[in-house]
Scaffold this active site. Structure first.
Site, PDB file in Angstrom:
ATOM      1  N   THR A   1      -8.677   6.455  -1.670  1.00 20.99           N
ATOM      2  CA  THR A   1     -10.017   5.878  -1.855  1.00 20.99           C
ATOM      3  C   THR A   1     -11.078   6.935  -1.557  1.00 20.99           C
ATOM      4  O   THR A   1     -12.200   6.833  -2.051  1.00 20.99           O
ATOM      5  CB  THR A   1     -10.222   4.651  -0.938  1.00 20.99           C
ATOM      6  OG1 THR A   1      -9.711   4.953   0.363  1.00 20.99           O
ATOM      7  CG2 THR A   1      -9.513   3.431  -1.494  1.00 20.99           C
TER       8      THR A   1
ATOM      9  N   LYS B   1     -14.912   7.960  -3.318  1.00 19.22           N
ATOM     10  CA  LYS B   1     -16.158   8.207  -2.579  1.00 19.22           C
ATOM     11  C   LYS B   1     -16.766   9.539  -2.997  1.00 19.22           C
ATOM     12  O   LYS B   1     -17.979   9.650  -3.214  1.00 19.22           O
ATOM     13  CB  LYS B   1     -15.899   8.201  -1.065  1.00 19.22           C
ATOM     14  CG  LYS B   1     -15.464   6.835  -0.540  1.00 19.22           C
ATOM     15  CD  LYS B   1     -14.852   6.901   0.861  1.00 19.22           C
ATOM     16  CE  LYS B   1     -14.105   5.599   1.166  1.00 19.22           C
ATOM     17  NZ  LYS B   1     -13.216   5.693   2.335  1.00 19.22           N
TER      18      LYS B   1
ATOM     19  N   LYS C   1      -8.876  13.560   5.240  1.00 16.59           N
ATOM     20  CA  LYS C   1      -7.963  12.421   5.132  1.00 16.59           C
ATOM     21  C   LYS C   1      -6.959  12.555   6.274  1.00 16.59           C
ATOM     22  O   LYS C   1      -6.925  13.593   6.936  1.00 16.59           O
ATOM     23  CB  LYS C   1      -7.236  12.430   3.783  1.00 16.59           C
ATOM     24  CG  LYS C   1      -6.621  13.798   3.431  1.00 16.59           C
ATOM     25  CD  LYS C   1      -5.934  13.776   2.076  1.00 16.59           C
ATOM     26  CE  LYS C   1      -6.873  13.945   0.895  1.00 16.59           C
ATOM     27  NZ  LYS C   1      -7.072  12.738   0.107  1.00 16.59           N
ATOM     28  N   ARG C   2      -6.134  11.524   6.491  1.00 16.16           N
ATOM     29  CA  ARG C   2      -5.098  11.668   7.504  1.00 16.16           C
ATOM     30  C   ARG C   2      -4.204  12.862   7.206  1.00 16.16           C
ATOM     31  O   ARG C   2      -4.030  13.223   6.043  1.00 16.16           O
ATOM     32  CB  ARG C   2      -4.250  10.385   7.579  1.00 16.16           C
ATOM     33  CG  ARG C   2      -4.907   9.281   8.340  1.00 16.16           C
ATOM     34  CD  ARG C   2      -5.288   9.670   9.742  1.00 16.16           C
ATOM     35  NE  ARG C   2      -4.125   9.731  10.618  1.00 16.16           N
ATOM     36  CZ  ARG C   2      -3.714   8.765  11.406  1.00 16.16           C
ATOM     37  NH1 ARG C   2      -4.394   7.632  11.473  1.00 16.16           N
ATOM     38  NH2 ARG C   2      -2.646   8.889  12.155  1.00 16.16           N
TER      39      ARG C   2
ATOM     40  N   HIS D   1       0.803  -1.228   0.000  1.00 18.66           N
ATOM     41  CA  HIS D   1       0.000   0.000   0.000  1.00 18.66           C
ATOM     42  C   HIS D   1       0.829   1.269   0.000  1.00 18.66           C
ATOM     43  O   HIS D   1       0.283   2.352   0.198  1.00 18.66           O
ATOM     44  CB  HIS D   1      -0.915   0.044   1.226  1.00 18.66           C
ATOM     45  CG  HIS D   1      -1.958  -1.023   1.244  1.00 18.66           C
ATOM     46  ND1 HIS D   1      -3.239  -0.824   0.772  1.00 18.66           N
ATOM     47  CD2 HIS D   1      -1.911  -2.305   1.658  1.00 18.66           C
ATOM     48  CE1 HIS D   1      -3.935  -1.931   0.918  1.00 18.66           C
ATOM     49  NE2 HIS D   1      -3.150  -2.855   1.460  1.00 18.66           N
TER      50      HIS D   1
ATOM     51  N   LYS E   1       0.364  14.506   1.683  1.00 20.23           N
ATOM     52  CA  LYS E   1      -1.010  14.768   1.223  1.00 20.23           C
ATOM     53  C   LYS E   1      -1.249  16.269   0.991  1.00 20.23           C
ATOM     54  O   LYS E   1      -2.236  16.679   0.424  1.00 20.23           O
ATOM     55  CB  LYS E   1      -2.021  14.203   2.210  1.00 20.23           C
ATOM     56  CG  LYS E   1      -1.995  12.661   2.274  1.00 20.23           C
ATOM     57  CD  LYS E   1      -3.025  12.140   3.267  1.00 20.23           C
ATOM     58  CE  LYS E   1      -2.910  10.641   3.509  1.00 20.23           C
ATOM     59  NZ  LYS E   1      -3.548   9.836   2.430  1.00 20.23           N
TER      60      LYS E   1
HETATM   61  C1  26Q Z   1       3.038  -0.298  10.412  1.00 24.27           C
HETATM   62  C2  26Q Z   1       3.961  -0.660  11.380  1.00 24.27           C
HETATM   63  C3  26Q Z   1       4.083   0.056  12.553  1.00 24.27           C
HETATM   64  C4  26Q Z   1       3.224   1.135  12.784  1.00 24.27           C
HETATM   65  C5  26Q Z   1       2.287   1.487  11.830  1.00 24.27           C
HETATM   66  C6  26Q Z   1       2.194   0.781  10.650  1.00 24.27           C
HETATM   67  C7  26Q Z   1       1.209   1.185   9.632  1.00 24.27           C
HETATM   68  C8  26Q Z   1      -0.150   1.229   9.928  1.00 24.27           C
HETATM   69  C9  26Q Z   1      -1.056   1.630   8.978  1.00 24.27           C
HETATM   70  C10 26Q Z   1       1.635   1.513   8.358  1.00 24.27           C
HETATM   71  C11 26Q Z   1       0.706   1.919   7.397  1.00 24.27           C
HETATM   72  C12 26Q Z   1      -0.650   1.978   7.703  1.00 24.27           C
HETATM   73  C13 26Q Z   1      -1.667   2.407   6.749  1.00 24.27           C
HETATM   74  C14 26Q Z   1      -1.408   2.753   5.501  1.00 24.27           C
HETATM   75  C15 26Q Z   1      -2.471   3.220   4.599  1.00 24.27           C
HETATM   76  O1  26Q Z   1      -3.604   3.473   5.000  1.00 24.27           O
HETATM   77  N1  26Q Z   1      -2.158   3.343   3.310  1.00 24.27           N
HETATM   78  C16 26Q Z   1      -3.154   3.767   2.329  1.00 24.27           C
HETATM   79  O2  26Q Z   1      -3.791   2.607   1.832  1.00 24.27           O
HETATM   80  C17 26Q Z   1      -4.877   2.945   1.009  1.00 24.27           C
HETATM   81  C18 26Q Z   1      -5.570   1.662   0.609  1.00 24.27           C
HETATM   82  O3  26Q Z   1      -4.790   0.959  -0.302  1.00 24.27           O
HETATM   83  C19 26Q Z   1      -4.418   3.753  -0.188  1.00 24.27           C
HETATM   84  O4  26Q Z   1      -5.548   4.157  -0.919  1.00 24.27           O
HETATM   85  C20 26Q Z   1      -3.615   4.974   0.249  1.00 24.27           C
HETATM   86  O5  26Q Z   1      -3.071   5.615  -0.878  1.00 24.27           O
HETATM   87  C21 26Q Z   1      -2.521   4.545   1.206  1.00 24.27           C
HETATM   88  O6  26Q Z   1      -1.857   5.685   1.716  1.00 24.27           O
END
Ligand code: 26Q
Length: 801
Positions: free
Chosen positions: A642, A646, A534-535, A346, A540
């Site tokens: 995503t 929406k 968004k976050r 991702h 971003k």
């Molecule tokens: C991993 C290890 C330790 C701490 C945190 C994490 C961690 C947690 C969540 C790393 C990444 C995430 C989330 C990532 C995320 O939401 N990525 C998004 O995924 C979407 C679905 O595919 C995409 O549409 C976005 O572009 C992407 O940023």
């Protein structure tokens, strides 16, 4: 059971009295919600049982989606809709003097995710069930989901979230299916008749208890399962401080980590990951073996998908179970494992690629580490054969290198499929980030462009839009969202244009009310609702949006003849608690809002609103009310996005860079129906490789930029001088890593064009309709069908029945 509102009413009152032991007159709205929830879950349980029986009888291949996050949001509304009992319940409740929508508001979001990745997992579950695929979720039952955000004096403050405070009507605890997960200790190797045996001794054992939630398909009687694991003290507890053991155990499923890119090597996070996969793999293997089928056929009956690398230890854990506990050879186990597991990436941001120091990994998971070492050795041998003497290449591809375990490498080596989440993202993975792996395993790489469930994001969130669509093209699109294309022929129909416009106005009215109630800010319902939710992340580029608003404000203040179409800029964003810079951006948005909203010269043209605690249920209110969707990441950085989908599905027009799935939106709607701007991904990558960008040039040569940057520092905002110093420095001293200044002019031009376009109401509605019409491709039904057919090899039981 719900055949008429009378029987519903009777059941409802009956249930209430039995559960609460008092008469209905004394009920609270919270109790009414719980009663309805219990009733609905019981109603669904027949289908749940039948679905499981059917899967067993037909011994269909099952798929399990492993994810550290499931961002479900509320479930009552979608469950009622999918079961087709919303109207009867609403009517029955009305006669009891209860408003169904008020009851729905009682439900606390299941916020077990940070953002896109977690919400994607939730949309996928909905599509799996709604298309009759035997697909289930496997995750962690965090006691606290993503923190609750409060804004105090413009700053983000985090509070622990408490989604379970009133219980959870949707879950069923299954203590009888608990499994044991082991941490720490060490491994003793013995040898019997030439076979090595591994004994994990002195380990600390934790009990993993499943909590199952029904995943209800849309009007198809299919109910799949989301299994969430909770960590509890095991009866095999160590002889040490019992209180401490209990506390350490429960900590494993206590909190969701609030970080979605900056990966910190926290031991607890690794514990969570192993806890999830060990519990999940054991339970899947147990239930497979119970069916009496041959272990060697496992991969023909089960597919397991890992959502990013967070569950990647499913690979060595499965190897361990097969070798140590089922006596398979390494080769047999490897064949089964790699043919079972598939992986989605991702991100390309290097700071988000997980790696763990050997020291932490080996101490926490000694046996798993041995397995990973063996996988690495065998893999490096294969590399050596193919690339003799190419030390550097092998070093770059190794799973263990420089005292770190590289999770993405393990995922690629141990799975049969690796996919990106939008075409441009997959291309970047193949050409750059994972180039060496693509050369070695070209057949593993593929693209699966993300999607969203149109049932929640259109039908549930925007029932009025759904109604006018149904009036024109019928309801076929609900089963086959691509059929929304039929709306194209109404794009120039003034009646439909008006209808779309009216629905948008009604939704804007509701949002304006909500904003007034929550912030006291009164906004013009005729203004353009321009939204970035968004976050909060540097990539971003909420900052680009802010700088542009500051520029508009400057023009409105100092150019007597300058006017614009009134605009309301709406933001919603949570920053990771440790992400200092992101939190400053939140403060900047709030400071700007304060200034702009109270200036009599501009307040009729410009409003800025920050909505606190952005969440799935808030998104469901914001998105249908949006005119302009801000998707302005630095090209190449947003894997897919995503939110963009929406908004499009709800008739908003995108202003965006050619990044992630924006590229595919643009391909579908064209320049006429979208505003694109900024550097391309290629240009960004070229700057990164060859240099040549100097942000000072833009600061010196563009007066607009110069002015807004100075305003960050010169007392223009009533804050201490150093409040926004870091933001200022990031743009100049640190040479603007995300090309905000580089894209400013191009963004401003696009905004100006957009603003003029909005004045032509008919044209704008036409664009809006074109976006809705083309959005069917982005239904997660399409995405899931591609996964099912090309990766998992599972078939929809719609065909079996
Ligand atoms: C991993 C290890 C330790 C701490 C945190 C994490 C961690 C947690 C969540 C790393 C990444 C995430 C989330 C990532 C995320 O939401 N990525 C998004 O995924 C979407 C679905 O595919 C995409 O549409 C976005 O572009 C992407 O940023």
């Amino acid at each position: 059971m719900f055949t008429s509102k009378e029987t519903f009413k009777k059941r409802f009152l009956d249930k209430f009295e039995r559960v609460y032991g008092k008469s209905f007159e004394d009920s609270t709205i919270q109790e009414q919600y719980a009663t309805l929830g219990m009733l609905v879950r019981e109603y669904a349980s027949q289908d749940w049982i039948h679905t499981n029986e059917r899967y067993r009888a037909e011994s269909q291949k099952q798929v399990y989606y492993f994810s550290i996050e499931f961002l479900l949001g509320r479930l009552l509304g979608t469950n009622l809709m999918n079961l087709g009992i919303r109207d009867v319940c609403e009517a029955g409740l009305k006669e009891l003097g209860i408003s169904l929508s008020q009851i729905e508001e009682q439900e606390i979001d299941a916020g077990l995710g940070n953002g896109g990745l977690g919400r994607l997992a939730a949309c996928f579950l909905d599509s799996l069930a709604s298309m009759d695929y035997p697909g289930h979720g496997c995750g962690i039952r965090y006691k606290h989901g993503l923190f609750e955000q409060k804004i105090v004096n413009g700053y983000q403050v985090e509070l622990p979230e408490q989604w379970l405070r009133n219980g959870n009507v949707w879950e069923v605890r299954k203590a009888g299916l608990a499994v044991e997960v082991k941490f720490g200790g060490h491994v003793e190797v013995s040898n019997s008749n030439g076979k090595m045996n591994f004994h994990h001794v002195n380990a600390e054992t934790v009990s993993a208890v499943p909590h199952d939630m029904p995943v209800i398909g849309y009007e198809n009687e299919t109910v799949n399962t989301l299994r969430l694991w909770s960590a509890e003290p095991s009866p095999y507890r160590p002889d040490r401080d019992v209180m401490k053991y209990k506390q350490e155990t429960e900590a494993i499923s206590e909190f969701l980590y609030p970080d979605d890119t900056n990966v910190e090597g926290k031991i607890l996070r690794l514990k969570q990951q192993y806890f999830l996969v060990s519990a999940g793999m054991q339970s899947i293997l147990n239930s497979y073996l119970k069916t009496g089928q041959d272990i060697h056929d496992f991969h023909n009956h089960v597919a397991i998908h890992i959502n990013d690398t967070h569950p990647v230890l499913a690979i060595p854990e499965f190897m361990r179970l097969l070798i140590d506990e089922r006596n398979l050879s390494w080769e047999e186990a490897w064949h089964i494992t790699t043919n079972t597991i598939s992986y989605t990436n991702h991100t390309t941001l290097s700071e988000a690629l997980e790696q763990w120091p050997i020291s932490i990994f080996q101490n926490l998971l000694p046996r798993i580490f041995m397995v990973v070492e063996e996988i690495n050795e065998r893999f490096c041998m294969k590399l050596w054969k193919q690339y003799p003497n190419q030390w550097e290449r092998i070093e770059n591809m190794a799973i263990i290198a420089h005292d770190m375990v590289k999770m993405a490498h393990l995922a690629i080596v141990g799975s049969h499929s690796v996919n990106g989440v939008a075409q441009i993202h997959t291309d970047i993975l193949k050409k750059r980030e994972m180039k060496l792996f693509y050369e070695f395993y070209p057949e593993k790489f593929n693209n699966k462009t993300n999607g969203i469930t149109h049932r929640r994001w259109l039908m549930k969130a925007n029932p009025q839009l759904t109604d006018i669509i149904n009036d024109r093209i019928g309801t076929e699109w609900i089963r086959e969202p691509k059929q929304l294309e039929q709306l194209e022929k109404y794009a120039c129909d003034p009646n439909f244009q008006d209808a779309v416009y009216e629905v948008k106005q009604v939704n804007k009215h509701h949002l304006a009310e909500k904003i007034r109630q929550h912030t006291g800010i009164v906004i013009d319902e005729q203004s353009i609702f321009d939204v970035q939710v968004k976050r909060l992340h540097a990539y971003k580029r909420q900052l680009l949006n802010i700088l542009h608003i500051m520029h508009l404000y400057n023009r409105l203040s100092y150019e007597p003849n300058f006017t614009i179409t009134p605009r309301t800029f709406i933001f919603g964003a949570k920053a990771s608690p440790g992400y200092y810079y992101a939190k400053k951006i939140i403060k900047l948005i709030n400071t700007l809002a304060e200034k702009v909203n109270n200036d009599p010269r501009t307040k009729d043209y410009l409003k800025v609103v920050f909505l606190e605690n952005y969440s799935v249920s808030l998104a469901e209110e914001i998105i249908p009310a949006t005119n302009v969707s801000e998707q302005i990441s630095t090209a190449s950085k947003e894997a897919s996005g995503t939110g963009n989908m929406k908004f499009m599905m709800n008739g908003a027009i995108t202003i965006g860079t050619m990044d992630g799935a924006n590229v595919e939106i643009h391909e579908l709607v064209g320049d006429d129906n979208m505003f694109t701007f900024g550097l391309s991904a290629q240009e960004v990558l070229a700057y990164q490789q060859r240099g040549g960008y100097n942000s000072f040039e833009y600061y010196h040569h563009d007066k607009r930029i110069h002015q807004v940057l100075e305003q960050l520092m010169n007392g223009f905002f009533s804050v201490t001088d150093s409040e926004f110093e870091h933001i200022y420095d990031s743009l100049l001293i640190q040479n603007d890593e995300y090309y905000v200044l580089r894209d400013f002019a191009s963004y401003s031009d696009a905004q100006m064009k957009l603003s003029k376009m909005y004045e032509n109401r008919s044209k704008w509605s036409q664009m809006s309709i074109m976006n809705i019409a083309k959005s069917g491709v982005f239904s997660s039904d399409r995405t899931i069908r591609e996964y099912a057919e090309n990766i998992w090899g599972v078939t929809s039981s719609a065909y079996v029945r």
